[in-house]
Scaffold this active site. Structure first.
Site, PDB file in Angstrom:
ATOM      1  N   GLU A 215      28.580 -13.727  16.496  1.00 26.72           N
ATOM      2  CA  GLU A 215      28.129 -14.866  15.836  1.00 26.72           C
ATOM      3  C   GLU A 215      26.698 -14.870  16.796  1.00 26.72           C
ATOM      4  OE1 GLU A 215      30.991 -18.248  16.580  1.00 26.72           O
ATOM      5  OE2 GLU A 215      32.475 -16.971  15.104  1.00 26.72           O
TER       6      GLU A 215
ATOM      7  N   ARG B 270      34.074  -9.524  17.554  1.00 29.30           N
ATOM      8  CA  ARG B 270      34.341 -10.453  17.350  1.00 29.30           C
ATOM      9  C   ARG B 270      34.944 -11.059  19.161  1.00 29.30           C
ATOM     10  NH1 ARG B 270      36.841 -15.445  14.708  1.00 29.30           N
ATOM     11  NH2 ARG B 270      39.066 -15.771  15.295  1.00 29.30           N
TER      12      ARG B 270
ATOM     13  N   GLU C 210      30.594 -25.393  14.735  1.00 33.11           N
ATOM     14  CA  GLU C 210      30.038 -24.477  13.541  1.00 33.11           C
ATOM     15  C   GLU C 210      28.604 -24.544  13.466  1.00 33.11           C
ATOM     16  OE1 GLU C 210      31.784 -21.229  13.210  1.00 33.11           O
ATOM     17  OE2 GLU C 210      34.594 -22.382  13.843  1.00 33.11           O
TER      18      GLU C 210
ATOM     19  N   HIS D 231      30.292 -22.297  18.083  1.00 34.03           N
ATOM     20  CA  HIS D 231      30.597 -21.209  17.564  1.00 34.03           C
ATOM     21  C   HIS D 231      29.698 -21.250  15.843  1.00 34.03           C
ATOM     22  CE1 HIS D 231      34.667 -19.596  18.841  1.00 34.03           C
ATOM     23  NE2 HIS D 231      34.571 -20.928  19.404  1.00 34.03           N
ATOM     24  N   SER D 232      29.858 -19.894  14.823  1.00 32.78           N
ATOM     25  CA  SER D 232      29.214 -20.312  14.275  1.00 32.78           C
ATOM     26  C   SER D 232      30.216 -19.076  13.173  1.00 32.78           C
ATOM     27  CB  SER D 232      27.540 -19.370  13.886  1.00 32.78           C
ATOM     28  OG  SER D 232      27.971 -18.229  13.925  1.00 32.78           O
TER      29      SER D 232
ATOM     30  N   HIS E  39      32.790 -16.001  20.491  1.00 33.03           N
ATOM     31  CA  HIS E  39      32.664 -15.119  19.257  1.00 33.03           C
ATOM     32  C   HIS E  39      31.439 -14.156  19.538  1.00 33.03           C
ATOM     33  CE1 HIS E  39      36.179 -17.338  17.566  1.00 33.03           C
ATOM     34  NE2 HIS E  39      36.759 -16.575  18.306  1.00 33.03           N
ATOM     35  N   SER E  40      31.921 -12.749  20.136  1.00 30.17           N
ATOM     36  CA  SER E  40      30.228 -12.238  20.168  1.00 30.17           C
ATOM     37  C   SER E  40      29.385 -11.718  19.372  1.00 30.17           C
ATOM     38  CB  SER E  40      30.646 -10.965  20.667  1.00 30.17           C
ATOM     39  OG  SER E  40      31.408 -10.076  20.222  1.00 30.17           O
TER      40      SER E  40
END
Lengths: 98, 306
Positions: free
Chosen positions: B69, B124, B267, B193-194, B66-67
Site C-alpha cells: 500500500e 502485503r 483506508e 492503510h489504503s 501492509h507493504s
C-alpha cells in the site's frame, strides 16, 4: 522479480445475496491464485480481485455462467508496474547527503 | 528535505535517509527511535515529534503495515515534513504539540516494503518463515492479541490474511506492542492503510459495539467531513465489522483494549481505480486530505482528555 504480465484486476459488484455467496466462495479456490484487493463485504459493494493470466479465462467463464457481471479495472497489471518503475527512475533526482 | 520529491515513490533506503535528514534539520523537534528489528533484521524506526518534557501523553500514527500500500508510506513521509513545517505556524498543530508528543512510524513493515521494491510489487505480509510450509509471511493486521485466531483471519500460511502462529509472533507487531506498553501514555492511535476510502474504529473481531462507539462515530464524521472538504473524496466511516467485514487480531482492536480510546484506522483514497498502483501524482493530494482528518482526531484528543 515476479512479473504480472497479463494479470488483470476485475471489479465485481454482487447485486444479490446469491452473487455475494458465489464471490465469497471464490476465496476458497486456491488453485486460481486470486488476490483479493477488496474482499467481499456485502451486496452492492465492489470486490476487486487480481487474476493471474492462466486463471482469467476460467474465472470469467465462471462469472458469466453464473450471471455475475464484472468490469476490468486494470487491463494489465504489469503495464502499471512498469509505469511506476519508470516514474521512480525518472524522479530519482533527490540524493541523500552522506 | 526541502528538495525531497514528495510526489514520487521512494525506496526504503531513500525513506530512511529522508528521516535522518529531517532529524538533522530539526533536532529541536524531531528524534528517531529504533523500536525493534524486523524478521530480516532491518531496523524499525519511529519519528518522535516533541517540544520536550518527559512521558507526555502522545499520539501514534503508523503507515505501511501492509507493504504494497505504497501511498501510505509516501503519505507518512509527507506528514513528517508537514509537522516540521507547521508546528509553529499552524495554531491547531502547535496546540497539539504544546500538550502531546506525536510518534510517526513511516515504514511499519520494512521487510515487506523492501520485497515490494525488489521481488514482488504485490507483497502485503511480513517475511517470516514457517515450519511445514513453503509460504512466507504473516498478515500483521491479523497478528495482534485481540480476538486472535478468530474468524476473519486465516490459519493457512499461504493466505494473504494468515494470522501467524501466535499473537505478536511478528517482530514488526511485537515492537509496537512493547513500545505502546512501555510508553503507557498514548491517547490516540491511528493506523493507516489504503485503499477503499474508509475511516474505521473498533471492533473488527466482534459485533459488540465499543463502549465509546457514539463518540468515535462523531469524531469520524467530523474527520471525514474535513477530509472531503479539500477534494471531495468520499469516505465511509463506522466500526470495522459493520463497515467492511469481520477481521480478528487487528491493530486497533488491540490498542482500544489497551485503553487507547481514540483508536482509528484509515483506508486512503483510490479515486482512479488503480488499487495499490495509485499513480504518484495522487500522493500529495492523498496526504493533504488525510492530514485534515488527522488534525481533527489529534485536536479532539488534546481537547478531550481522559
Amino acid at each position: 522479480t515476479e512479473t504480472f504480465v497479463g494479470h488483470q484486476v476485475l471489479r465485481i459488484v454482487p447485486t444479490n445475496d446469491e452473487d455475494l455467496q458465489k464471490v465469497q466462495e471464490l476465496q476458497d479456490l486456491e488453485e486460481l491464485q486470486l488476490d483479493f484487493w477488496l474482499a467481499p463485504r456485502g451486496v452492492g459493494h465492489p470486490v476487486d480481485v487480481r487474476v493471474p493470466f492462466p486463471s482469467l479465462q476460467p474465472l470469467k467463464a465462471h462469472l458469466e455462467s453464473n450471471g455475475i457481471s464484472y468490469s476490468i479495472m486494470i487491463e494489465d497489471v504489469q503495464a502499471l508496474v512498469d509505469d511506476e518503475q519508470m516514474e521512480m527512475l525518472r524522479e530519482r533526482r533527490w540524493l541523500p547527503l552522506s | 528535505t526541502n528538495t525531497f520529491n514528495y510526489a514520487t515513490y521512494h525506496s526504503l533506503d531513500e525513506i530512511y535517509a529522508f528521516m535522518d535528514l529531517l532529524v538533522a534539520e530539526n533536532s529541536h523537534l524531531v528524534s528517531k527511535i529504533e523500536i525493534g528489528r524486523s524478521t530480516e533484521n532491518r531496523p524499525i524506526y519511529v519519528l518522535k515529534f516533541s517540544k520536550g518534557g518527559t512521558n507526555r501523553p502522545a499520539i501514534w500514527i503508523d503507515t505501511g503495515i501492509h507493504s504494497r500500500e505504497w501511498v501510505t508510506q509516501a503519505s507518512g513521509v509527507w506528514f513528517a515534513k508537514k509537522i516540521v513545517q507547521d508546528h509553529e505556524n499552524d495554531e491547531g498543530l502547535a496546540s497539539v504539540l504544546d500538550k502531546m508528543d506525536i510518534f510517526l512510524e513511516i515504514v511499519t513493515n520494512p521487510d515487506g516494503f523492501a520485497f515490494t521494491q525488489t521481488k514482488n510489487r504485490m507483497w502485503r505480509k511480513t517475511r517470516s518463515k514457517h515450519s511445514n510450509s513453503i509460504c512466507v509471511g504473516v498478515d500483521p493486521n491479523r497478528n495482534w492479541d485481540a480476538g486472535f485466531g478468530g474468524s476473519g483471519a486465516s490459519g493457512n500460511p499461504c493466505s494473504e490474511t494468515y494470522h501467524g502462529p501466535y499473537a505478536n509472533s511478528e517482530p514488526e507487531v511485537k515492537a509496537i506492542v512493547d513500545f505502546v506498553k512501555s510508553h503507557g501514555n498514548i491517547k490516540a492511535f491511528i493506523s493507516i492503510h489504503s485503499y477503499s476510502q474508509l475511516l474505521l474504529y473498533p471492533y473488527g473481531y466482534t459485533t459488540t459495539p465499543v463502549p465509546d462507539q457514539k463518540e468515535l462515530h462523531e469524531i469520524s464524521k467530523k474527520a471525514v467531513a474535513a477530509l472531503s472538504s479539500l477534494y471531495g473524496t468520499k469516505y465511509k466511516y463506522g466500526s470495522i465489522i459493520t463497515t467492511i467485514y469481520k477481521a480478528s487480531g487487528g491493530t486497533i482492536d488491540w490498542t482500544y483494549e489497551q485503553g487507547i480510546k481514540y483508536s482509528f484506522t484509515f483506508e486512503l483514497r483510490d479515486t482512479g481505480r488503480y488499487g495499490f498502483l495509485l499513480p504518484a501524482k495522487e500522493i500529495v493530494p492523498t496526504a493533504q486530505e488525510t492530514w485534515l482528518a488527522l488534525m481533527v482526531i489529534m485536536q479532539y484528543t488534546v481537547e478531550h482528555p481522559y
